[in-house]
Scaffold this motif. Structure first.
Motif, PDB file in Angstrom:
ATOM      1  N   ALA A 105       0.830  -1.204   0.000  1.00 43.42           N
ATOM      2  CA  ALA A 105       0.000   0.000   0.000  1.00 43.42           C
ATOM      3  C   ALA A 105       0.866   1.256   0.000  1.00 43.42           C
ATOM      4  O   ALA A 105       2.062   1.218   0.286  1.00 43.42           O
ATOM      5  CB  ALA A 105      -0.923   0.003   1.215  1.00 43.42           C
ATOM      6  N   TYR A 106       0.207   2.376  -0.309  1.00 47.26           N
ATOM      7  CA  TYR A 106       0.859   3.682  -0.296  1.00 47.26           C
ATOM      8  C   TYR A 106       0.365   4.494   0.899  1.00 47.26           C
ATOM      9  O   TYR A 106      -0.801   4.401   1.286  1.00 47.26           O
ATOM     10  CB  TYR A 106       0.519   4.474  -1.555  1.00 47.26           C
ATOM     11  CG  TYR A 106       1.109   3.958  -2.836  1.00 47.26           C
ATOM     12  CD1 TYR A 106       2.474   3.700  -2.960  1.00 47.26           C
ATOM     13  CD2 TYR A 106       0.300   3.776  -3.960  1.00 47.26           C
ATOM     14  CE1 TYR A 106       3.013   3.257  -4.155  1.00 47.26           C
ATOM     15  CE2 TYR A 106       0.827   3.331  -5.160  1.00 47.26           C
ATOM     16  CZ  TYR A 106       2.187   3.067  -5.259  1.00 47.26           C
ATOM     17  OH  TYR A 106       2.714   2.633  -6.443  1.00 47.26           O
ATOM     18  N   THR A 116      -5.845   8.530  -4.684  1.00 44.58           N
ATOM     19  CA  THR A 116      -5.951   7.148  -5.171  1.00 44.58           C
ATOM     20  C   THR A 116      -4.586   6.610  -5.579  1.00 44.58           C
ATOM     21  O   THR A 116      -3.651   7.383  -5.862  1.00 44.58           O
ATOM     22  CB  THR A 116      -6.889   7.056  -6.392  1.00 44.58           C
ATOM     23  OG1 THR A 116      -6.273   7.740  -7.505  1.00 44.58           O
ATOM     24  CG2 THR A 116      -8.244   7.678  -6.093  1.00 44.58           C
ATOM     25  N   ASN A 117      -4.473   5.308  -5.648  1.00 52.15           N
ATOM     26  CA  ASN A 117      -3.229   4.663  -6.085  1.00 52.15           C
ATOM     27  C   ASN A 117      -2.872   5.057  -7.513  1.00 52.15           C
ATOM     28  O   ASN A 117      -1.686   5.180  -7.861  1.00 52.15           O
ATOM     29  CB  ASN A 117      -3.363   3.145  -5.994  1.00 52.15           C
ATOM     30  CG  ASN A 117      -3.485   2.661  -4.564  1.00 52.15           C
ATOM     31  OD1 ASN A 117      -2.862   3.215  -3.666  1.00 52.15           O
ATOM     32  ND2 ASN A 117      -4.287   1.635  -4.338  1.00 52.15           N
ATOM     33  N   GLU A 118      -3.883   5.243  -8.337  1.00 55.19           N
ATOM     34  CA  GLU A 118      -3.661   5.543  -9.745  1.00 55.19           C
ATOM     35  C   GLU A 118      -2.999   6.906  -9.957  1.00 55.19           C
ATOM     36  O   GLU A 118      -2.398   7.151 -11.004  1.00 55.19           O
ATOM     37  CB  GLU A 118      -4.997   5.483 -10.507  1.00 55.19           C
ATOM     38  CG  GLU A 118      -5.597   4.096 -10.637  1.00 55.19           C
ATOM     39  CD  GLU A 118      -6.147   3.549  -9.327  1.00 55.19           C
ATOM     40  OE1 GLU A 118      -6.172   2.302  -9.181  1.00 55.19           O
ATOM     41  OE2 GLU A 118      -6.538   4.359  -8.452  1.00 55.19           O
ATOM     42  N   VAL A 120      -0.502   8.054  -8.254  1.00 57.34           N
ATOM     43  CA  VAL A 120       0.881   8.066  -7.757  1.00 57.34           C
ATOM     44  C   VAL A 120       1.903   8.100  -8.888  1.00 57.34           C
ATOM     45  O   VAL A 120       2.901   8.826  -8.823  1.00 57.34           O
ATOM     46  CB  VAL A 120       1.128   6.848  -6.844  1.00 57.34           C
ATOM     47  CG1 VAL A 120       2.614   6.719  -6.510  1.00 57.34           C
ATOM     48  CG2 VAL A 120       0.309   6.976  -5.562  1.00 57.34           C
ATOM     49  N   ALA A 170       5.861   3.641   0.380  1.00 59.41           N
ATOM     50  CA  ALA A 170       5.319   2.376  -0.117  1.00 59.41           C
ATOM     51  C   ALA A 170       5.854   1.212   0.697  1.00 59.41           C
ATOM     52  O   ALA A 170       7.018   1.207   1.118  1.00 59.41           O
ATOM     53  CB  ALA A 170       5.682   2.187  -1.590  1.00 59.41           C
ATOM     54  N   LYS A 173       1.309  -2.780   4.152  1.00 54.35           N
ATOM     55  CA  LYS A 173       0.308  -1.893   4.733  1.00 54.35           C
ATOM     56  C   LYS A 173       0.442  -1.825   6.256  1.00 54.35           C
ATOM     57  O   LYS A 173       0.437  -0.744   6.852  1.00 54.35           O
ATOM     58  CB  LYS A 173      -1.083  -2.380   4.344  1.00 54.35           C
ATOM     59  CG  LYS A 173      -2.219  -1.446   4.737  1.00 54.35           C
ATOM     60  CD  LYS A 173      -3.539  -1.959   4.180  1.00 54.35           C
ATOM     61  CE  LYS A 173      -4.662  -0.995   4.469  1.00 54.35           C
ATOM     62  NZ  LYS A 173      -5.962  -1.477   3.918  1.00 54.35           N
ATOM     63  N   ARG A 192      -4.949  -1.109  -2.437  1.00 54.06           N
ATOM     64  CA  ARG A 192      -3.578  -1.629  -2.512  1.00 54.06           C
ATOM     65  C   ARG A 192      -3.038  -1.396  -3.917  1.00 54.06           C
ATOM     66  O   ARG A 192      -3.797  -1.228  -4.868  1.00 54.06           O
ATOM     67  CB  ARG A 192      -3.570  -3.118  -2.203  1.00 54.06           C
ATOM     68  CG  ARG A 192      -4.318  -3.935  -3.252  1.00 54.06           C
ATOM     69  CD  ARG A 192      -4.686  -5.298  -2.756  1.00 54.06           C
ATOM     70  NE  ARG A 192      -5.293  -6.084  -3.841  1.00 54.06           N
ATOM     71  CZ  ARG A 192      -5.979  -7.206  -3.675  1.00 54.06           C
ATOM     72  NH1 ARG A 192      -6.169  -7.683  -2.466  1.00 54.06           N
ATOM     73  NH2 ARG A 192      -6.462  -7.853  -4.710  1.00 54.06           N
ATOM     74  N   PHE A 193      -1.706  -1.359  -4.027  1.00 52.00           N
ATOM     75  CA  PHE A 193      -1.132  -1.250  -5.365  1.00 52.00           C
ATOM     76  C   PHE A 193      -0.588  -2.592  -5.850  1.00 52.00           C
ATOM     77  O   PHE A 193      -0.280  -2.750  -7.023  1.00 52.00           O
ATOM     78  CB  PHE A 193      -0.044  -0.171  -5.421  1.00 52.00           C
ATOM     79  CG  PHE A 193       1.203  -0.470  -4.625  1.00 52.00           C
ATOM     80  CD1 PHE A 193       2.215  -1.257  -5.144  1.00 52.00           C
ATOM     81  CD2 PHE A 193       1.367   0.057  -3.354  1.00 52.00           C
ATOM     82  CE1 PHE A 193       3.371  -1.505  -4.426  1.00 52.00           C
ATOM     83  CE2 PHE A 193       2.523  -0.189  -2.621  1.00 52.00           C
ATOM     84  CZ  PHE A 193       3.525  -0.984  -3.169  1.00 52.00           C
TER      85      PHE A 193
END
Length: 245
Positions: A105-106, A116-118, A120, A170, A173, A192-193
């Motif tokens: 996770a971030y 959001t993860n997207e 990053v 990163a 988590k 999660r990424f």
């Protein structure tokens, strides 16, 4: 219960002791008591079970990071490790199927515009990650626009991040959430990424490693099916991970 033949066993653990590398860089897998230095966790329970099955004593050697754990395998001083499955590491390591799946996770500062993860992987973002960790290897392959800043270890990620390095942290988590308790105004990005598959690894440099891998793969299948892995996770109060299918 499956067995391993004597020739393969000699190649697997040539000293007559099962020498196991324990990665302390991932608290979901193993931890060390700060006072007694006693190791405890899911991986220790599995290592002890394998030792019982082959009737060998188990020697546990702790390492601070996955990278140093794997370096010990390459020198021949370790017979078995518990690490994330990764194609780069697969050049030297033969893996069993996964026994546990863990989320990567971030984390960002509360004031960050990232939601959001997207968001990053954008030019200008700098991601702090533990050097040589499964997350480092994954992000090295997948990140196209952001930059990676490598901390000395997974445990050092949050401290590096809070000292002014990068704008995204990163890692595991649970590790990030635990380390973040020392600071204020931090938040996890939802979801999660990546999902990391944790497995047993043995050195490909040893003879009969295919046979040994097959034996250990059957052991892992039995330990998952019997509830051994799930029970170990409960016993060690592991959250945020699940038994791999």
């Amino acid at each position: 219960m499956n067995t391993i033949d004597s020739v393969s066993l000699l190649s697997f653990a040539p000293t007559g002791t099962l020498r196991v590398g324990i990665n302390l860089g991932n608290p979901i897998l193993a931890n060390e008591d700060p006072a007694t230095k006693t190791l405890h966790g899911v991986t220790i329970d599995i290592a002890d079970e394998i030792g019982k099955r082959i009737s060998y004593p188990v020697q546990l050697t702790p390492f601070k990071t996955a990278a140093t754990t794997l370096d010990a395998v390459k020198t021949g001083n370790i017979d078995l490790v518990f690490v994330a499955i990764d194609p780069v590491r697969g050049a030297d390591i033969s893996y069993t199927p996964a026994y546990i799946q863990i989320e990567g996770a971030y984390m960002v500062k509360a004031s960050s515009p990232l939601q959001t993860n997207e968001e990053v992987d954008v030019a200008g973002n700098e991601i702090v990650v533990g050097k040589g960790s499964a997350y480092d290897l994954y992000l090295t392959r997948e990140i196209k626009n952001a930059s990676l800043l490598r901390a000395a270890s997974s445990q050092a990620v949050v401290d590096d991040f809070m000292s002014g390095n990068g704008n995204v942290a990163a890692g595991v988590k649970q590790q990030l959430e635990s380390d973040a308790k020392r600071y204020k105004d931090l938040r996890m990005l939802p979801g999660r990424f990546m999902v990391i598959n944790q497995a047993i690894g043995i050195p490909k440099a040893r003879g009969h490693y295919e046979t040994t891998t097959a034996y250990l793969s059957n052991v892992i299948a039995e330990l998952k099916q019997s509830g051994f892995v799930a029970d170990a996770m409960k016993r060690h109060h592991i959250q945020g991970a699940r038994v791999a299918e």
